[in-house]
Design a protein around this motif. Structure first.
Motif, PDB file in Angstrom:
ATOM      1  N   ASP A   1      -1.312 -27.988  47.743  1.00 21.89           N
ATOM      2  CA  ASP A   1      -0.685 -26.693  47.979  1.00 21.89           C
ATOM      3  C   ASP A   1      -0.971 -26.234  49.398  1.00 21.89           C
ATOM      4  N   PRO A   2       0.012 -25.612  50.069  1.00 26.62           N
ATOM      5  CA  PRO A   2      -0.230 -25.113  51.429  1.00 26.62           C
ATOM      6  C   PRO A   2      -1.259 -24.001  51.413  1.00 26.62           C
ATOM      7  N   LYS A   3      -2.063 -23.950  52.452  1.00 33.54           N
ATOM      8  CA  LYS A   3      -3.115 -22.946  52.568  1.00 33.54           C
ATOM      9  C   LYS A   3      -2.637 -21.777  53.424  1.00 33.54           C
ATOM     10  N   THR A   4      -3.247 -20.629  53.199  1.00 35.12           N
ATOM     11  CA  THR A   4      -2.844 -19.405  53.882  1.00 35.12           C
ATOM     12  C   THR A   4      -3.985 -18.874  54.729  1.00 35.12           C
TER      13      THR A   4
ATOM     14  N   LYS B   1      -7.891 -11.301  48.264  1.00 35.67           N
ATOM     15  CA  LYS B   1      -7.206 -10.967  47.015  1.00 35.67           C
ATOM     16  C   LYS B   1      -5.700 -11.130  47.132  1.00 35.67           C
ATOM     17  N   ALA B   2      -5.179 -11.025  48.350  1.00 35.03           N
ATOM     18  CA  ALA B   2      -3.738 -11.206  48.572  1.00 35.03           C
ATOM     19  C   ALA B   2      -3.350 -12.685  48.655  1.00 35.03           C
ATOM     20  N   GLY B   3      -4.360 -13.572  48.713  1.00 29.70           N
ATOM     21  CA  GLY B   3      -4.054 -14.995  48.706  1.00 29.70           C
ATOM     22  C   GLY B   3      -4.539 -15.789  49.893  1.00 29.70           C
ATOM     23  N   ALA B   4      -5.286 -15.174  50.816  1.00 36.76           N
ATOM     24  CA  ALA B   4      -5.807 -15.917  51.969  1.00 36.76           C
ATOM     25  C   ALA B   4      -6.858 -16.937  51.514  1.00 36.76           C
ATOM     26  N   ASP B   5      -6.739 -18.154  52.014  1.00 37.09           N
ATOM     27  CA  ASP B   5      -7.702 -19.212  51.692  1.00 37.09           C
ATOM     28  C   ASP B   5      -8.836 -19.277  52.700  1.00 37.09           C
ATOM     29  N   VAL B   6      -8.637 -18.673  53.857  1.00 39.90           N
ATOM     30  CA  VAL B   6      -9.652 -18.614  54.899  1.00 39.90           C
ATOM     31  C   VAL B   6      -9.374 -17.355  55.708  1.00 39.90           C
TER      32      VAL B   6
ATOM     33  N   ASP C   1     -12.853 -24.220  88.068  1.00 39.00           N
ATOM     34  CA  ASP C   1     -13.109 -25.616  88.429  1.00 39.00           C
ATOM     35  C   ASP C   1     -13.869 -26.357  87.339  1.00 39.00           C
ATOM     36  N   VAL C   2     -14.154 -25.678  86.232  1.00 39.90           N
ATOM     37  CA  VAL C   2     -14.850 -26.290  85.098  1.00 39.90           C
ATOM     38  C   VAL C   2     -14.013 -26.058  83.839  1.00 39.90           C
ATOM     39  N   PRO C   3     -14.283 -26.787  82.761  1.00 35.96           N
ATOM     40  CA  PRO C   3     -13.525 -26.578  81.528  1.00 35.96           C
ATOM     41  C   PRO C   3     -13.707 -25.162  80.975  1.00 35.96           C
ATOM     42  N   LEU C   4     -12.629 -24.620  80.433  1.00 36.71           N
ATOM     43  CA  LEU C   4     -12.665 -23.319  79.779  1.00 36.71           C
ATOM     44  C   LEU C   4     -12.523 -23.512  78.271  1.00 36.71           C
ATOM     45  N   PHE C   5     -13.183 -22.642  77.523  1.00 32.58           N
ATOM     46  CA  PHE C   5     -13.137 -22.710  76.065  1.00 32.58           C
ATOM     47  C   PHE C   5     -12.558 -21.401  75.542  1.00 32.58           C
ATOM     48  N   PRO C   6     -11.239 -21.390  75.300  1.00 30.99           N
ATOM     49  CA  PRO C   6     -10.549 -20.169  74.881  1.00 30.99           C
ATOM     50  C   PRO C   6     -10.770 -19.887  73.401  1.00 30.99           C
ATOM     51  N   THR C   7     -11.473 -18.819  73.091  1.00 34.13           N
ATOM     52  CA  THR C   7     -11.916 -18.605  71.715  1.00 34.13           C
ATOM     53  C   THR C   7     -10.766 -18.334  70.749  1.00 34.13           C
ATOM     54  N   THR C   8      -9.695 -17.695  71.206  1.00 37.39           N
ATOM     55  CA  THR C   8      -8.576 -17.447  70.298  1.00 37.39           C
ATOM     56  C   THR C   8      -7.976 -18.760  69.817  1.00 37.39           C
ATOM     57  N   ARG C   9      -7.634 -19.626  70.742  1.00 34.97           N
ATOM     58  CA  ARG C   9      -7.043 -20.917  70.384  1.00 34.97           C
ATOM     59  C   ARG C   9      -8.008 -21.757  69.551  1.00 34.97           C
ATOM     60  N   LEU C  10      -9.261 -21.811  69.946  1.00 37.00           N
ATOM     61  CA  LEU C  10     -10.234 -22.608  69.207  1.00 37.00           C
ATOM     62  C   LEU C  10     -10.457 -22.068  67.800  1.00 37.00           C
ATOM     63  N   HIS C  11     -10.438 -20.755  67.656  1.00 38.62           N
ATOM     64  CA  HIS C  11     -10.618 -20.117  66.355  1.00 38.62           C
ATOM     65  C   HIS C  11      -9.474 -20.505  65.406  1.00 38.62           C
ATOM     66  N   VAL C  12      -8.254 -20.413  65.919  1.00 38.54           N
ATOM     67  CA  VAL C  12      -7.087 -20.772  65.114  1.00 38.54           C
ATOM     68  C   VAL C  12      -7.144 -22.247  64.712  1.00 38.54           C
ATOM     69  N   GLU C  13      -7.433 -23.113  65.673  1.00 38.77           N
ATOM     70  CA  GLU C  13      -7.457 -24.557  65.387  1.00 38.77           C
ATOM     71  C   GLU C  13      -8.529 -24.899  64.366  1.00 38.77           C
ATOM     72  N   ALA C  14      -9.697 -24.243  64.461  1.00 36.17           N
ATOM     73  CA  ALA C  14     -10.762 -24.498  63.502  1.00 36.17           C
ATOM     74  C   ALA C  14     -10.347 -24.107  62.097  1.00 36.17           C
ATOM     75  N   ALA C  15      -9.675 -22.975  61.968  1.00 28.04           N
ATOM     76  CA  ALA C  15      -9.227 -22.526  60.658  1.00 28.04           C
ATOM     77  C   ALA C  15      -8.184 -23.476  60.081  1.00 28.04           C
ATOM     78  N   LEU C  16      -7.263 -23.912  60.903  1.00 27.53           N
ATOM     79  CA  LEU C  16      -6.226 -24.816  60.424  1.00 27.53           C
ATOM     80  C   LEU C  16      -6.823 -26.181  60.049  1.00 27.53           C
ATOM     81  N   ASN C  17      -7.829 -26.608  60.785  1.00 27.74           N
ATOM     82  CA  ASN C  17      -8.486 -27.885  60.444  1.00 27.74           C
ATOM     83  C   ASN C  17      -9.163 -27.780  59.085  1.00 27.74           C
TER      84      ASN C  17
END
Length: 228
Positions: free
Chosen positions: A3-6, A76-81, A212-228
């Motif tokens: 089942d798809p997750k929400t 309660k509305a159906g969120a899985d994460v 000049d160094v790698p950046l770690f964008p928390t919004t994008r990383l947060h979304v990707e972690a949840a989807l993973n």
């Protein structure tokens, strides 16, 4: 097929960055699945002024109870994460996690994990004055074995002002981008091997080309972690 997750988003903190959460969730799902696929998302969008007042008064009991209640609504509305779409409000993340039966993905853990996976040991942290000055966020990063660098005290106020007075209300200027470039260079000069964008609004202003160094964008990383 399972089942798809929400995804459940506690948003409005600010709504500018919550819109980015929604966009990134849908773009990521589409890139992975193709076709007409999009993300299943529930958004509980709050009045930021009410929540910020609780943070400013440091009423952690009231703030934790309020956000825990909002998270429970999503579950309660159906969120899985559940994702709390704000870095500084993770000061009460443990209270929220304890109140719901579905996972709450901690934004600092996702940023720390990404930094570690890139081989970082010393990391710069940019965010609101609260996020940079208080122990709750730094300690979470240090718990992953990272040494954390924050801007000089003289820069903290201006960084905070740009986030609240400009980015949270949709104002993006080249002047502020130049200022952040200078602050990030100072962090690199202090030893930072990468920089965590520890405010969900900073991705509206800063891209990987600004440092000049790698950046770690928390919004994008947060979304990707949840989807993973």
């Amino acid at each position: 097929m399972s089942d798809p997750k929400t995804l459940g988003l506690i948003g409005g903190l600010s709504w500018e960055s919550t819109a980015e959460y929604y966009r990134l969730a849908n773009e990521t799902v589409h890139s992975r699945l193709g076709g007409l696929h999009s993300a299943r998302v529930l958004v509980n969008s709050l009045d930021f002024a009410e929540i910020q007042a609780l943070q400013d008064s440091r009423d952690w009991d009231a703030l934790g109870a309020r956000l825990a209640d909002e998270a429970d609504r999503l579950a309660k509305a159906g969120a899985d994460v559940v994702l709390l779409c704000s870095n500084p409000l993770h000061v009460v993340a443990d209270r929220i996690a304890e109140a719901i039966e579905v996972p709450l993905v901690h934004i600092a853990d996702t940023a720390a994990g990404a930094a570690q996976n890139s081989g970082m040991k010393q990391i710069g942290l940019l965010g609101t004055a609260f996020t940079m000055n208080e122990d709750f966020y730094r300690a979470r990063l240090e718990g992953h074995g990272l040494t954390v660098h924050t801007p000089a005290k003289s820069a903290v106020g201006e960084v905070n002002r740009i986030i609240y007075d400009e980015l949270c209300v949709g104002i993006v200027t080249e002047k502020s981008r130049r200022y952040f470039r200078s602050v990030m260079q100072d962090l690199v000069d202090a030893g930072a091997e990468g920089i965590i964008l520890g405010s969900t609004e900073l991705e509206l202003l800063i891209t990987k080309d600004d440092a000049d160094v790698p950046l770690f964008p928390t919004t994008r990383l947060h979304v990707e972690a949840a989807l993973n």
